[in-house]
Scaffold this active site. Structure first.
Site, PDB file in Angstrom:
ATOM      1  N   ARG A   1       0.708  -1.191   0.042  1.00 42.40           N
ATOM      2  CA  ARG A   1      -0.066  -0.064   0.074  1.00 42.40           C
ATOM      3  C   ARG A   1       0.807   1.068   0.027  1.00 42.40           C
ATOM      4  O   ARG A   1       0.695   2.140  -0.528  1.00 42.40           O
ATOM      5  CB  ARG A   1      -0.994  -0.103   1.135  1.00 42.40           C
TER       6      ARG A   1
ATOM      7  N   ASN B   1      -6.007  -2.669   1.939  1.00 44.02           N
ATOM      8  CA  ASN B   1      -6.043  -4.112   2.124  1.00 44.02           C
ATOM      9  C   ASN B   1      -7.489  -4.578   2.100  1.00 44.02           C
ATOM     10  O   ASN B   1      -8.527  -3.925   2.513  1.00 44.02           O
ATOM     11  CB  ASN B   1      -5.386  -4.413   3.340  1.00 44.02           C
TER      12      ASN B   1
END
Length: 93
Positions: A20, A38
């Site tokens: 990320r 996520n």
């Protein structure tokens, strides 16, 4: 050039490897807007939008991601562009 947007589902070993953070840094460096988060199933989901060539370039880079990631595949779907500012990390969904 009009903005294009793609919804990405990134599968493989993509959690716990800074995927990320890599996504945020890479998207911002390419001048893209959107978000990344996520998923509870272990995948990473993203919305990436901007100039078509930059979005395509991002998707190509995302096939590898950060050094510790092992991307199995990316499912990309074209979606309508949204009015977004910047690129952010969202909570897990």
């Amino acid at each position: 050039m009009p903005a294009v947007a793609r919804h990405l589902m990134i599968l493989g070993r993509v959690q716990g490897v800074f995927y990320r953070n890599w996504t945020v840094e890479t998207a911002r460096s390419l001048g893209l807007t959107g978000w990344v988060r996520n998923r509870m199933d272990g995948s990473v989901e993203a919305l990436v939008q901007g100039e078509a060539d930059m979005v395509d370039h991002f998707v190509t880079l995302a096939q590898h991601g950060p050094p510790s990631a092992k991307v199995a595949r990316i499912d990309a779907t074209d979606v309508p562009a949204e009015a977004l500012n910047g690129f952010e990390k969202k909570p897990t969904a």
